[in-house]
Design an enzyme around this catalytic site. Structure first.
Site, PDB file in Angstrom:
ATOM      1  N   ARG A  78     -17.043   0.653 -26.690  1.00 56.17           N
ATOM      2  CA  ARG A  78     -18.446   0.242 -26.811  1.00 56.17           C
ATOM      3  C   ARG A  78     -19.323   1.491 -26.826  1.00 56.17           C
ATOM      4  NH1 ARG A  78     -22.502  -1.609 -22.439  1.00 56.17           N
ATOM      5  NH2 ARG A  78     -24.207  -2.200 -23.809  1.00 56.17           N
ATOM      6  N   HIS A 122     -29.802   0.851 -26.853  1.00 59.10           N
ATOM      7  CA  HIS A 122     -29.562   1.230 -25.456  1.00 59.10           C
ATOM      8  C   HIS A 122     -30.706   2.167 -25.048  1.00 59.10           C
ATOM      9  CE1 HIS A 122     -26.177   1.528 -22.302  1.00 59.10           C
ATOM     10  NE2 HIS A 122     -27.200   2.194 -21.776  1.00 59.10           N
ATOM     11  N   GLU A 167     -29.026  -4.310 -21.432  1.00 56.93           N
ATOM     12  CA  GLU A 167     -29.793  -4.399 -20.187  1.00 56.93           C
ATOM     13  C   GLU A 167     -31.304  -4.374 -20.408  1.00 56.93           C
ATOM     14  OE1 GLU A 167     -28.521  -1.436 -17.376  1.00 56.93           O
ATOM     15  OE2 GLU A 167     -26.460  -2.123 -17.351  1.00 56.93           O
ATOM     16  N   ASN A 291     -22.885  -6.815 -17.504  1.00 58.26           N
ATOM     17  CA  ASN A 291     -22.723  -5.552 -16.780  1.00 58.26           C
ATOM     18  C   ASN A 291     -22.857  -5.848 -15.295  1.00 58.26           C
ATOM     19  OD1 ASN A 291     -22.706  -4.459 -19.321  1.00 58.26           O
ATOM     20  ND2 ASN A 291     -24.579  -3.243 -19.067  1.00 58.26           N
ATOM     21  N   TYR A 293     -22.474  -4.043 -11.349  1.00 61.40           N
ATOM     22  CA  TYR A 293     -22.221  -2.887 -10.481  1.00 61.40           C
ATOM     23  C   TYR A 293     -22.162  -3.278  -9.008  1.00 61.40           C
ATOM     24  CZ  TYR A 293     -22.597   0.063 -14.561  1.00 61.40           C
ATOM     25  OH  TYR A 293     -22.360   0.640 -15.781  1.00 61.40           O
ATOM     26  N   GLU A 371     -19.866  -3.476 -19.000  1.00 58.62           N
ATOM     27  CA  GLU A 371     -19.936  -2.277 -18.148  1.00 58.62           C
ATOM     28  C   GLU A 371     -19.511  -2.632 -16.736  1.00 58.62           C
ATOM     29  OE1 GLU A 371     -23.644  -0.090 -17.900  1.00 58.62           O
ATOM     30  OE2 GLU A 371     -23.970  -0.313 -20.054  1.00 58.62           O
TER      31      GLU A 371
HETATM   32  O1  IFM Z   1     -25.623   4.674 -17.124  1.00 56.15           O
HETATM   33  C1  IFM Z   1     -26.071   3.371 -16.994  1.00 56.15           C
HETATM   34  C2  IFM Z   1     -26.071   2.676 -18.335  1.00 56.15           C
HETATM   35  O2  IFM Z   1     -26.841   3.353 -19.274  1.00 56.15           O
HETATM   36  C3  IFM Z   1     -26.618   1.270 -18.203  1.00 56.15           C
HETATM   37  N1  IFM Z   1     -25.930   0.563 -17.152  1.00 56.15           N
HETATM   38  C4  IFM Z   1     -25.792   1.194 -15.881  1.00 56.15           C
HETATM   39  C5  IFM Z   1     -25.189   2.578 -16.053  1.00 56.15           C
HETATM   40  C6  IFM Z   1     -25.038   3.256 -14.683  1.00 56.15           C
HETATM   41  O3  IFM Z   1     -26.276   3.385 -14.061  1.00 56.15           O
END
Ligand code: IFM
Length: 459
Positions: A78, A122, A167, A291, A293, A371
Site C-alpha cells: 500500500r 494521504h 484517515e 487503521n 493503533y 495500517e
Molecule cells: O504515520 C502515520 C500515517 O501517516 C497515518 N496513520 C498513522 C501513522 C502513524 O502515526
C-alpha cells in the site's frame, strides 16, 4: 518463533507507506508544492525542524525498496500517490512524469507478484488548492475526483485496489481543527465543512474510478475503540460523543448515508450538506480500510491535572476544553506503551472489528487492515522485540476476530521503512526496515526477519 495461526487462503499480506513520508524528491520532475512542504517550512511546526524534502529518498531508491518487499515475502504493498506530482497546481492536465514514476513502481511490484494498493490522498494537498481554501472549499472535492480520474486513466488497468482517502478524521482534526498538521488551521468544530468535502471528494471519486478500473474501491479510516473512563452517566455520554467523532463521522455517511448525531457538540445542522451529497458519498464500496493503533479512554470533562508540565498534547487538550468539548482524554494504564506513548492493546483490534461488524452488519464491506504497527526507539543493533511482540499480539487478535466471523481479507504493517512521521519528524520510527537518514542505508530489523519467517510459514 511461535508460529501464527493460519490465515485464510488468498489473504493479503502487505506493508504500507505514504508519498510525503518516504519519497523526497519534492522539486523533481515538475512536482508542485504541497501543504506539507509549506507547513514544514514554518518554524516550530515540526520536531527538530525536520522536513520531507528528502525523507527516505524513495523517489530514487524505490527499486531497492521493492527488493526489500520481495525478500520479505509480502504479496501486497500500500502506497500513496502525491497529488502535486500529477497536478502541480491541483487542476488541469496530468504531468506525465508523475504518472510515469508510479507506473514504473506498479509494474515493478507486479513483476515481483506484489499487488499494488494505491491510496489517492494521504494528506499532501497541492498548495495551490489550499490557497483557495483547501478542503474547506467544496470545489476541492471536484478537483479530487478529476485527479482520481487522471491517475485511473493511466493505472486503472493494473492496480487491483484503489483507496480514495487515508484517515480523513486525522486530516480534518489535526490539519483543520487543531492546526498541528498541515495546513495548520485551528478551526475546531468550524472545520466540519472540511470533513464533508473530504467525504464528498471520496464519493465523487468512486464513479470516476469505476468508469476506469475494474479494481476494488475502498476508503481507509482510522478507528479507536472508545473506553469509558468513569461510571457516571456524564462519562458514558462523553464516550458516546467522542465515538461519534472518531469512529462514526467518516463511516456512517459512507455506509449508512447519514451523519451521526453530533448534538453533544452543539451541532444540529450541517448547512454545507447539499441535496444528493449523501447519496454520492454512500456509493457502494468493495472494501473498507481499517487503521488501528490503540483504544482511547475518555470521560466527562473534569480538568484532569496533567503531570509533567505543558506539552503539545496538553495544549491541545486545553484548547479542546476551552472550546467546551464534551469529553476529556483519560490515560490508559496497565499496558506497555510504544515510543509514542500509545498503549499496546492487541485485543482492542478484535474489539474494534467485532464492533464494526455489529454496528454496520451486512452494510460493512470486507475489511482490510490498511495500517497497524508501532514506533520503537530503535537502532539496527537492537533486538526489536517490542515490535515483534506488537505484531504478534495484533495478528493473533486479528485471527480471533476472523474466527468470530468478521470478514477480514488482508493486513498491512505500518510501515515498511522508518519515515517522516509528520509533526514528530524523524523521531518516531515505525519501520520494519531501519533507515539511516544521513546515508539512506536500509537495514532490515529483527521484526522484518520475524515477519518473513511467519509469511513463509503461512505458505
Ligand atoms: O504515520 C502515520 C500515517 O501517516 C497515518 N496513520 C498513522 C501513522 C502513524 O502515526
Amino acid at each position: 518463533m511461535n508460529v501464527l495461526p493460519r490465515f485464510p487462503e488468498g489473504f493479503l499480506w502487505g506493508t504500507a507507506t505514504s508519498a510525503y513520508q518516504i519519497e523526497g524528491g519534492v522539486n523533481e520532475d515538475g512536482r508542485g508544492a504541497s501543504i506539507w512542504d509549506s507547513f514544514c517550512a514554518e518554524p516550530g511546526r515540526i520536531k527538530n525542524g525536520d522536513t520531507g524534502e528528502v525523507a527516505c529518498d524513495h523517489y530514487h531508491r524505490w527499486p531497492r525498496d521493492v527488493e526489500l518487499m520481495a525478500d520479505l515475502g509480502v504479496n501486497a504493498y500500500r502506497f500513496s500517490v502525491a497529488w502535486p506530482r500529477i497536478q502541480p497546481e491541483g487542476r488541469g492536465p496530468a504531468d506525465a512524469r508523475g504518472l510515469d514514476f508510479y507506473e514504473r513502481l506498479v509494474d515493478a511490484l507486479a513483476e515481483r507478484g506484489i499487488a499494488p494498493a494505491l491510496t489517492l490522498y494521504h494528506w499532501d494537498l497541492p498548495q495551490a488548492l489550499q490557497d483557495g481554501g483547501g478542503w474547506m472549499n467544496r470545489d476541492t472535492a471536484h478537483r479530487f475526483a478529476e485527479y482520481a480520474a487522471l491517475v485511473a486513466d493511466r493505472l486503472g488497468d493494473r492496480v487491483p485496489l484503489w483507496i480514495t482517502l487515508n484517515e480523513p478524521f486525522v486530516h480534518m482534526t489535526e490539519g483543520y481543527g487543531l492546526g498541528v498538521h498541515a495546513p495548520g488551521e485551528a478551526l475546531l468544530l468550524d472545520a466540519l465543512p472540511a470533513a464533508h468535502h473530504l467525504l464528498l471528494g471520496h464519493g465523487l471519486a468512486v464513479p470516476a474510478l469505476r468508469e476506469r478500473t475494474r479494481g476494488q474501491v475502498a476508503i481507509t479510516n482510522n478507528y479507536s475503540p472508545v473506553w469509558t473512563a468513569g461510571d457516571s452517566a456524564a462519562d458514558h455520554a462523553a464516550a458516546t460523543a467522542f465515538d461519534a467523532l472518531q469512529n462514526r463521522l467518516f463511516t456512517d455517511p459512507v455506509l449508512l448515508g447519514r451523519y451521526p448525531d453530533l448534538s453533544a457538540f452543539g451541532v444540529t445542522e450541517l448547512p454545507f450538506v447539499q441535496d444528493g451529497d449523501l447519496a454520492t458519498i454512500s456509493a457502494p464500496l468493495d472494501r473498507i480500510g481499517v487503521n488501528y493503533y490503540s483504544p482511547t479512554s475518555v470521560g466527562a470533562p473534569r480538568s484532569l491535572a496533567r503531570p509533567g508540565g505543558p506539552s503539545v498534547l496538553s495544549e491541545v487538550q486545553d484548547r479542546l476544553e476551552a472550546a467546551g468539548m464534551p469529553f476529556e482524554d483519560a490515560p490508559i494504564e496497565g499496558y506497555p506503551v510504544t515510543a509514542f506513548d500509545w498503549p499496546v492493546v492487541p485485543d482492542g483490534l478484535r474489539e474494534l472489528l467485532t464492533q464494526l461488524r455489529d454496528r454496520y452488519g451486512d452494510g460493512l464491506p470486507p475489511i482490510l487492515i490498511t495500517e497497524n504497527g508501532c514506533s520503537v526507539r530503535d537502532e539496527p543493533a537492537r533486538p526489536d522485540q517490542e515490535r515483534i511482540d506488537y505484531l504478534d499480539g495484533h495478528l493473533r487478535a486479528l485471527h480471533q476476530a476472523i474466527e468470530a466471523g468478521v470478514d477480514v481479507r488482508g493486513y498491512f504493517v505500518w510501515s515498511l521503512l522508518d519515515n517522516f512521521e509528520w509533526a514528530e519528524g524523524f523521531d518516531q520510527r515505525f519501520g520494519l526496515v531501519h533507515v539511516d537518514f544521513t546515508t539512506q542505508v536500509r537495514t532490515p530489523k529483527a521484526s522484518y526477519h520475524w515477519l518473513r519467517d511467519q509469511l513463509q510459514a503461512q505458505r
